[in-house]
Design a protein around this motif. Sequence first.
Motif, PDB file in Angstrom:
ATOM      1  N   ASN A  89       0.819  -1.220   0.000  1.00  0.00           N
ATOM      2  CA  ASN A  89       0.000   0.000   0.000  1.00  0.00           C
ATOM      3  C   ASN A  89       0.844   1.258   0.000  1.00  0.00           C
ATOM      4  N   ASP A  90       2.020   1.199  -0.630  1.00  0.00           N
ATOM      5  CA  ASP A  90       2.905   2.364  -0.567  1.00  0.00           C
ATOM      6  C   ASP A  90       2.616   3.404  -1.648  1.00  0.00           C
ATOM      7  N   GLY A  91       1.705   3.091  -2.564  1.00  0.00           N
ATOM      8  CA  GLY A  91       1.352   4.055  -3.591  1.00  0.00           C
ATOM      9  C   GLY A  91       2.353   4.158  -4.718  1.00  0.00           C
ATOM     10  N   ARG A  92       3.404   3.341  -4.710  1.00  0.00           N
ATOM     11  CA  ARG A  92       4.375   3.374  -5.803  1.00  0.00           C
ATOM     12  C   ARG A  92       3.791   2.664  -7.013  1.00  0.00           C
ATOM     13  N   VAL A  93       4.248   3.072  -8.165  1.00  0.00           N
ATOM     14  CA  VAL A  93       3.575   2.648  -9.384  1.00  0.00           C
ATOM     15  C   VAL A  93       3.676   1.136  -9.607  1.00  0.00           C
ATOM     16  N   VAL A  94       4.832   0.526  -9.364  1.00  0.00           N
ATOM     17  CA  VAL A  94       4.968  -0.909  -9.629  1.00  0.00           C
ATOM     18  C   VAL A  94       4.090  -1.717  -8.681  1.00  0.00           C
ATOM     19  N   SER A  95       4.172  -1.440  -7.383  1.00  0.00           N
ATOM     20  CA  SER A  95       3.351  -2.190  -6.426  1.00  0.00           C
ATOM     21  C   SER A  95       1.865  -1.910  -6.647  1.00  0.00           C
ATOM     22  N   ASN A  96       1.502  -0.659  -6.936  1.00  0.00           N
ATOM     23  CA  ASN A  96       0.108  -0.323  -7.236  1.00  0.00           C
ATOM     24  C   ASN A  96      -0.433  -1.170  -8.373  1.00  0.00           C
ATOM     25  N   PHE A  97       0.299  -1.173  -9.482  1.00  0.00           N
ATOM     26  CA  PHE A  97      -0.183  -1.870 -10.668  1.00  0.00           C
ATOM     27  C   PHE A  97      -0.291  -3.371 -10.426  1.00  0.00           C
ATOM     28  N   ILE A  98       0.714  -3.953  -9.770  1.00  0.00           N
ATOM     29  CA  ILE A  98       0.702  -5.395  -9.539  1.00  0.00           C
ATOM     30  C   ILE A  98      -0.451  -5.787  -8.618  1.00  0.00           C
ATOM     31  N   VAL A  99      -0.634  -5.052  -7.518  1.00  0.00           N
ATOM     32  CA  VAL A  99      -1.709  -5.369  -6.579  1.00  0.00           C
ATOM     33  C   VAL A  99      -3.070  -5.217  -7.259  1.00  0.00           C
ATOM     34  N   GLN A 100      -3.261  -4.132  -8.005  1.00  0.00           N
ATOM     35  CA  GLN A 100      -4.537  -3.927  -8.701  1.00  0.00           C
ATOM     36  C   GLN A 100      -4.776  -5.033  -9.725  1.00  0.00           C
ATOM     37  N   ALA A 101      -3.745  -5.412 -10.454  1.00  0.00           N
ATOM     38  CA  ALA A 101      -3.886  -6.457 -11.480  1.00  0.00           C
ATOM     39  C   ALA A 101      -4.219  -7.801 -10.849  1.00  0.00           C
ATOM     40  N   LEU A 102      -3.539  -8.149  -9.760  1.00  0.00           N
ATOM     41  CA  LEU A 102      -3.793  -9.445  -9.116  1.00  0.00           C
ATOM     42  C   LEU A 102      -5.188  -9.511  -8.505  1.00  0.00           C
ATOM     43  N   ARG A 103      -5.721  -8.361  -8.109  1.00  0.00           N
ATOM     44  CA  ARG A 103      -7.075  -8.324  -7.534  1.00  0.00           C
ATOM     45  C   ARG A 103      -8.153  -8.122  -8.590  1.00  0.00           C
ATOM     46  N   GLY A 104      -7.730  -7.939  -9.841  1.00  0.00           N
ATOM     47  CA  GLY A 104      -8.683  -7.714 -10.915  1.00  0.00           C
ATOM     48  C   GLY A 104      -9.345  -6.355 -10.855  1.00  0.00           C
ATOM     49  N   GLU A 105      -8.711  -5.416 -10.151  1.00  0.00           N
ATOM     50  CA  GLU A 105      -9.251  -4.062 -10.018  1.00  0.00           C
ATOM     51  C   GLU A 105      -8.777  -3.192 -11.179  1.00  0.00           C
ATOM     52  N   PRO A 106      -9.473  -2.088 -11.449  1.00  0.00           N
ATOM     53  CA  PRO A 106      -8.979  -1.160 -12.474  1.00  0.00           C
ATOM     54  C   PRO A 106      -7.585  -0.650 -12.113  1.00  0.00           C
ATOM     55  N   ILE A 107      -6.728  -0.525 -13.112  1.00  0.00           N
ATOM     56  CA  ILE A 107      -5.370  -0.027 -12.891  1.00  0.00           C
ATOM     57  C   ILE A 107      -5.369   1.485 -13.080  1.00  0.00           C
TER      58      ILE A 107
END
Length: 320
Positions: free
Chosen positions: A188-206
């Motif tokens: 949950n650090d708001g950095r772009v790589v972790s944001n995108f990966i977490v959103q993608a794995l959860r099936g959420e909008p990127i």
Amino acid sequence: MRKYNASRPVLVTGGAGFLGSHLCDRLLGLGHEVICVDNFFTGARRNIEHLLDHPRFELMRHDVSLPLQLEVDQIYNLACPASPVHYQHDPVQTVKTSVLGALHVLELARRTQARVFQASTSEVYGDPDVHPQPEAYWGRVNPVGLRSCYDEGKRCAETLFMDYHRQCGVDVRIGRIFNTYGPRMHPNDGRVVSNFIVQALRGEPITIYGEGRQTRSFCYVDDLVDAFVAYMAHGGPLPGPINLGNPHEFTIRELAEQVIELTGSSSKLVFKPLPADDPQQRRPDIRLAGQQLGWEPKVQLGEGLRRTIAYFEELLQPVH
């Protein structure tokens, strides 16, 4: 020439964080005794849990904005929240961590005659009008913006390091770190790589800010730790600053598309307004690191993302 004192440990401030924990692993692997200092504001116990029983590892809960009384031979100063979500949460404390933390590790280095590394940042360049960014570029930073607590805190820390070097003869090393990613990033650090990966794995909008045409350069954590160790091993005086990062540049949209492909996600892209003072371009000129340290990053973005995705897949599994 200064000799390494094997009877005294290496100190890593921020050692339970993303970068710090990987550095602790590497230093232990090289045979050092390691003292890890962290106040666990953004660091995580899980990052160093596997080291707690190691005979050459010691964990010390401490805030670097307060003085340190230790006997050490080398210091890696990595203590500071490094993502906007975290450093804007308590901006006054961020400045104190950057500036007072630098002052305290420098005083410790002066007293013990330790070599000390400062984890500075590409944010000292602000939103640059020179591209790529060489070390000689002074930057374009807003001193009163929302990101200033971090940007200016790190710039002031560099000033302190150079003044301790010139005035007190402290053996300093300043590394300006560009975007780095890998396992143990905070989800949950708001950095772009972790944001995108977490959103993608959860099936959420990127979430992409702006049109996604802003660029970044992404360095895998193992490569960056290689650079840290090589810089501190350099025998002669080499205060820096030296840029440490991967010079291969990608747009934010390209990164998002690659993450979707590697995760097999059904996530769609959504676009939101750009945050204040967000740099449009970021790519390091690393010629100095190549010349002085013989270093260049080796891990390609696709391979690094695969390793990072595997970490987050395990981390995000539901606990039964």
